[in-house]
Design a protein around this motif. Structure first.
Motif, PDB file in Angstrom:
ATOM      1  N   GLU A 136       0.840  -1.191   0.000  1.00  9.47           N
ATOM      2  CA  GLU A 136       0.000   0.000   0.000  1.00  9.47           C
ATOM      3  C   GLU A 136       0.883   1.253   0.000  1.00  9.47           C
ATOM      4  N   ASP A 137       0.291   2.372  -0.343  1.00 10.91           N
ATOM      5  CA  ASP A 137       1.069   3.591  -0.563  1.00 10.91           C
ATOM      6  C   ASP A 137       1.452   4.336   0.710  1.00 10.91           C
ATOM      7  N   TYR A 138       0.802   4.037   1.843  1.00 18.81           N
ATOM      8  CA  TYR A 138       1.009   4.887   3.022  1.00 18.81           C
ATOM      9  C   TYR A 138       0.744   4.090   4.288  1.00 18.81           C
ATOM     10  N   SER A 139       1.537   4.349   5.330  1.00 24.35           N
ATOM     11  CA  SER A 139       1.292   3.734   6.635  1.00 24.35           C
ATOM     12  C   SER A 139       1.884   4.609   7.728  1.00 24.35           C
ATOM     13  N   VAL A 140       1.389   4.391   8.957  1.00 24.57           N
ATOM     14  CA  VAL A 140       1.825   5.154  10.128  1.00 24.57           C
ATOM     15  C   VAL A 140       2.134   4.175  11.254  1.00 24.57           C
TER      16      VAL A 140
ATOM     17  N   GLY B  40       2.086  -1.598   4.942  1.00 23.55           N
ATOM     18  CA  GLY B  40       2.137  -0.665   3.827  1.00 23.55           C
ATOM     19  C   GLY B  40       3.472  -0.736   3.121  1.00 23.55           C
ATOM     20  N   PRO B  41       4.144   0.396   2.916  1.00 27.40           N
ATOM     21  CA  PRO B  41       5.418   0.398   2.196  1.00 27.40           C
ATOM     22  C   PRO B  41       6.630   0.077   3.073  1.00 27.40           C
TER      23      PRO B  41
ATOM     24  N   PRO C 264       9.466  -0.670  -0.042  1.00 26.97           N
ATOM     25  CA  PRO C 264      10.724   0.029  -0.357  1.00 26.97           C
ATOM     26  C   PRO C 264      11.501   0.481   0.869  1.00 26.97           C
ATOM     27  N   TRP C 265      10.889   0.411   2.067  1.00 28.15           N
ATOM     28  CA  TRP C 265      11.567   0.818   3.293  1.00 28.15           C
ATOM     29  C   TRP C 265      11.687  -0.368   4.248  1.00 28.15           C
ATOM     30  N   VAL C 266      12.846  -0.465   4.910  1.00 27.00           N
ATOM     31  CA  VAL C 266      13.049  -1.472   5.952  1.00 27.00           C
ATOM     32  C   VAL C 266      13.420  -0.752   7.243  1.00 27.00           C
TER      33      VAL C 266
ATOM     34  N   GLU D 151       5.815   8.004   9.395  1.00 27.75           N
ATOM     35  CA  GLU D 151       4.841   8.123   8.315  1.00 27.75           C
ATOM     36  C   GLU D 151       5.577   7.822   7.016  1.00 27.75           C
ATOM     37  N   ALA D 152       5.161   6.764   6.342  1.00 20.97           N
ATOM     38  CA  ALA D 152       5.906   6.319   5.170  1.00 20.97           C
ATOM     39  C   ALA D 152       5.012   6.272   3.939  1.00 20.97           C
TER      40      ALA D 152
END
Length: 617
Positions: A274-278, A417-418, A453-455, A591-592
């Motif tokens: 998904e495009d966004y997560s918190v 999400g991402p 794309p983020w770890v 927030e990613a």
């Protein structure tokens, strides 16, 4: 004829006493009295008022006690009494047993007066918590009751349904739970295995909710219930694996014969891509109780931190939320009652948002633990709990390897999400080639960057810190940092040091760009004035592949501090890897999106942003 002298003397004494000692003789004082209202604890968190009279002030205390396994009472703590007559109000957590209040002299264990506050419902469903699991579109729900319900013909269940904003009365899906508990024999040392301090934790019930739609609201309730009125079976296994449908009216009938929690809301989880997560991230929170515990540490800022997170959760309820608590969870350290108070503290969060945890030294460490190299100095930090209360209460996104008595995984990963969140255990073998190391290597090697794309990598004891030397740093840098470098992990979060300590993007002790540290030092100088109302600007940081941004976030509650380290000149000059550091309490927010990761630190003091940076590729 005159009265005998002895009779005259007694009469004079009596007159003096009746007159309140007006002839110089001391008056007789009535015995202390205590009363509590309400006299029955109807639900967890209820506020009671304790009143006393006839107490010797300044040398007396109000003792707060519960019954223990020896058939006597254990004093949890006390409150000072400054007046002969007075009162105090305080909330009480349902610990599935009676509370007792007593008056005693400060240096005495004998009670001058006492009163009992029974618990109306020992099977009140408590400590609701949800977690991610290793199955797509699924969450686990866990709750606690005093008993399994079997003796009353009840079964632990969870009912849930999509939230219906139009009042169409959708049916509830009803699922049976699996149950487990632990006993004093599972503890490995004192005070956890001391009968005076061990409080049976009740029974933990868990069930998995499947096929949840992403970000759709569901309401759920948990408890011990009899079979549905429409059920053809009265056995404890009457519920099918796929659940049984019950109407509102049927559920009302069932609740009348059992114990059911009020409705709580949750949202279907993100699955990755998904495009966004918190996420809210922090470590070392603990709990505070409303009475003094002279020999047991409390974490007073934890109350404020939890409150601010609840407010943040409410404000962001329409966003995809996750909570990650990176070790040192309750700080019970063998004093079992603190687990009940901690779980009650976090329930307004954990009942609604997946609450992930990592194990810390104060949950696990004990003499003779399997991995105990000489350099580690693990010690007795769990107070004899050896990880069992922690693992029994919290579900993590995977199960199997690395478990404490087979109940919980201590290292895992989950997609939100991402972002891929990876949790390690610094209390278990993480050296090259170990079971945990192999898991971490395999997990990081197989990250699909098109999906996440983020770890974000997490562990309790820090790999890097600008506090005084932490012996684990060298070994984490030797065995784990090569993985972060090889697989280009962008962000690593740690606890253990009770501070906020943001460092640069590092590999082998060197910053990727010295501008990262210089920028924030100069900017911070302009924001030292407490009267400044504007928030600190965000620092933009381009990710350098192979260099990981490190932040210690162990400042959610514990106020024990060690000294900062410095660059060799004096205490005020931080080491070269330091970007921003403070002893202020608070929590952090991630927030990613697909191309950016915003990291924000909010303080307990006023809720303002104290530090912020944005990572981008």
């Amino acid at each position: 004829m005159g009265m005998p002298i002895s009779f005259c003397f007694l009469l004079a004494c009596l007159l003096a006493i009746t007159a309140g000692g007006s002839l110089g003789y001391p008056s007789l004082k009535a015995s202390p009295t205590l009363s509590v209202s309400p006299a029955l604890l109807q639900k967890s968190g209820q506020v009671v008022k304790v009143e006393w009279e006839g107490v010797t002030p300044n040398v007396s205390v109000l003792s707060v006690m519960v019954g223990n396994e020896m058939g006597t009472k254990t004093e949890l703590g006390s409150l000072p009494i400054a007046d002969e007559k007075g009162s105090v109000t305080l909330p009480l957590v349902n610990m599935r047993r009676s509370y007792y209040f007593g008056v005693r002299q400060t240096e005495s264990t004998s009670l001058d007066a006492q009163v009992e506050v029974p618990v109306a419902n020992k099977n009140e469903p408590a400590h609701l918590r949800i977690s991610r699991v290793d199955k797509p579109h699924s969450l686990s729900v866990t709750f606690t009751t005093a008993t399994s319900g079997e003796e009353e013909g009840l079964q632990p269940v969870v009912v849930y349904r999509k939230v219906d904003r139009w009042g169409k009365g959708r049916e509830w899906s009803l699922l049976a739970c699996a149950s487990h508990t632990y006993t004093i024999s599972d503890m490995c040392g004192s005070p956890a295995n001391d009968s005076a301090w061990f409080i049976p934790p009740g029974v933990f019930h868990e069930v998995q909710l499947d096929d949840l739609d992403v970000m759709i609201e569901y309401e759920y309730r948990a408890g011990l219930l009899p079979p549905p009125p429409s059920s053809s079976s009265s056995s404890s296994s009457h519920l099918r694996a796929g659940g049984e449908k019950v109407s509102d009216s049927e559920l009302e009938v069932m609740a009348a014969g059992g114990y059911l929690s009020p409705p709580a809301l949750l949202r279907g989880p993100l699955e990755g891509g998904e495009d966004y997560s918190v996420a809210f991230v922090f470590g070392d929170m603990g709990v505070s109780v409303p009475f003094d515990t002279p020999n047991i540490e409390q974490q007073f800022p934890s109350i404020i931190t939890a409150h601010l997170m609840r407010e943040e959760m409410k404000a962001r309820w329409d966003e995809p939320l996750l909570i990650s608590h990176i070790g040192d969870i309750s700080y019970a350290r063998g004093y079992a009652f603190l687990w009940d108070w901690f779980m009650s503290l976090i329930q307004p969060l954990s009942a609604h948002v997946p609450y992930l945890v990592g194990i810390g030294n104060h949950e696990y460490d004990y003499p003779g633990q399997p991995f105990d190299p000489a350099w580690a100095g693990y010690g007795v930090d769990s107070g004899g709990e050896c990880g069992v209360p922690y693992s029994s209460r919290f579900r993590t996104p995977a199960s199997g390897e690395g478990s404490v008595k087979g109940k919980n995984t201590l290292w895992y990963s989950t997609r939100h999400g991402p972002v891929l969140y990876v949790m390690m255990s610094t209390e278990h073998d993480f050296t090259t080639g170990s079971e945990q190391w192999l898991f971490l290597n395999d997990t990081l090697a197989n990250v699909d960057r098109s999906v996440t794309p983020w770890v974000v990598f997490q562990g309790h004891r820090p790999m890097y810190t600008t506090s005084s030397t932490e012996p684990f740093t060298t070994h984490l840098q030797e065995h784990i940092e090569p993985l972060l470098h090889e697989y280009e992990v962008e962000l690593a979060l740690w606890g253990h040091m009770h501070k906020y300590d943001a460092m640069c993007s590092i590999y082998k002790g060197e910053c990727a760009d010295e501008k990262e540290t210089n920028w924030n030092r100069y900017i911070d100088a302009a924001f030292r004035d407490e009267e400044v109302e504007v928030e600190k600007p965000t620092q933009d940081i381009r990710v350098v592949p192979g260099y990981t941004k490190h932040v210690v976030v162990g400042n959610a509650g514990n106020d024990f501090q060690v000294a900062w380290s410095n660059d060799g000149h004096n205490h005020q000059i931080p080491p070269k890897i330091s970007v921003f550091r403070t002893v202020e309490f608070g929590f952090c927010i991630i927030e990613a999106s697909k191309d950016k990761l915003q990291f924000t630190f909010k303080t307990d003091g006023d809720g303002r942003v104290r530090d912020s940076f944005l990572l981008y590729h």
